[in-house]
Design an enzyme around this catalytic site. Structure first.
Site, PDB file in Angstrom:
ATOM      1  N   GLU A   1      -0.818  -1.245  -5.018  1.00 52.53           N
ATOM      2  CA  GLU A   1      -2.058  -0.520  -5.289  1.00 52.53           C
ATOM      3  C   GLU A   1      -1.812   0.496  -6.389  1.00 52.53           C
ATOM      4  O   GLU A   1      -0.883   1.291  -6.313  1.00 52.53           O
ATOM      5  CB  GLU A   1      -2.565   0.177  -4.032  1.00 52.53           C
ATOM      6  CG  GLU A   1      -3.894   0.893  -4.270  1.00 52.53           C
ATOM      7  CD  GLU A   1      -4.432   1.520  -3.009  1.00 52.53           C
ATOM      8  OE1 GLU A   1      -5.212   0.857  -2.315  1.00 52.53           O
ATOM      9  OE2 GLU A   1      -4.055   2.675  -2.733  1.00 52.53           O
TER      10      GLU A   1
ATOM     11  N   ASP B   1       0.887  -1.158   0.000  1.00 56.49           N
ATOM     12  CA  ASP B   1       0.000   0.000   0.000  1.00 56.49           C
ATOM     13  C   ASP B   1       0.926   1.209   0.000  1.00 56.49           C
ATOM     14  O   ASP B   1       1.409   1.639   1.048  1.00 56.49           O
ATOM     15  CB  ASP B   1      -0.904  -0.009   1.236  1.00 56.49           C
ATOM     16  CG  ASP B   1      -1.838   1.181   1.260  1.00 56.49           C
ATOM     17  OD1 ASP B   1      -2.309   1.594   0.187  1.00 56.49           O
ATOM     18  OD2 ASP B   1      -2.096   1.712   2.356  1.00 56.49           O
TER      19      ASP B   1
ATOM     20  N   ASP C   1      -2.914   1.171   6.774  1.00 54.90           N
ATOM     21  CA  ASP C   1      -1.970   0.898   5.683  1.00 54.90           C
ATOM     22  C   ASP C   1      -1.471  -0.548   5.738  1.00 54.90           C
ATOM     23  O   ASP C   1      -1.235  -1.173   4.706  1.00 54.90           O
ATOM     24  CB  ASP C   1      -0.775   1.858   5.763  1.00 54.90           C
ATOM     25  CG  ASP C   1      -1.230   3.292   5.902  1.00 54.90           C
ATOM     26  OD1 ASP C   1      -1.451   3.950   4.877  1.00 54.90           O
ATOM     27  OD2 ASP C   1      -1.387   3.733   7.058  1.00 54.90           O
TER      28      ASP C   1
END
Length: 189
Positions: A68, A7, A141
């Site tokens: 991501e 992330d 996160d």
């Protein structure tokens, strides 16, 4: 399949490792967050993120890195920082010959919760349940990094099947075009 989920971010960059088994079985291996102070220069922050990711790549030896994809954010500055952090991690993986897959936030949410518009609390709850964790991963996160790895474990087989089907279809189109050209050539003689 061992997957490193990322992330990306400059202030907090979530990193995770999961092992995917047969079916939808996934086992957590590690999760953490690389942090950098906002007052540091951009290059220094990116270096810290890259160093953290490289240490994980070397220690855990994932077969693939799932990052991501920056899809859209209202704050351009945040979007750029996120993309830059993801980029240095993708580069570190590429230097080691490790494939990198990008998944949008809605793909990750849909894979993990069944709802592409799920909120962070829903994603965290499902990650905790899927991985059988006693405590929810924090901060968000970390949970998002785990969700990315889970998403890739579950989506990769389908994506591979689709790529193989597309290649077979392309081969069939080429063979058909070649036969058609040969038939036209024979008729024109």
């Amino acid at each position: 399949m061992r997957v490193m989920g990322v992330d990306p971010g400059l202030t907090r960059c979530g990193l995770s490792i999961v092992d995917g088994g047969s079916g939808r079985k996934v086992t957590p291996v590690a999760v953490d967050v690389v942090r950098t102070p906002p007052e540091w220069e951009l290059a220094q922050r990116l270096l810290v993120v890259a160093d953290g990711a490289e240490a994980w790549l070397d220690k855990y030896r994932p077969e693939v890195v799932a990052v991501e994809r920056v899809f859209s954010q209202h704050n351009v500055r945040t979007a750029m920082a996120t993309a830059q952090a993801g980029g240095v991690i993708a580069l570190a993986a590429a230097r080691r010959g490790i494939p990198v897959a990008f998944h949008t936030p809605s793909q990750v949410k849909a894979a993990v919760t069944g709802n592409g518009t799920a909120d962070k609390a829903q994603v965290t709850a499902m990650v905790t349940r899927i991985l059988g964790l006693a405590v929810a991963p924090k901060p968000a996160d970390a949970a998002d990094a785990l969700a990315l790895a889970i998403c890739h474990c579950w989506r990769a087989p389908m994506l591979d099947r689709m790529a193989k089907a597309e290649e077979l279809a392309a081969q069939a189109r080429r063979r058909y075009a070649e036969r058609l050209a040969q038939q036209r050539k024979a008729v024109s003689r």
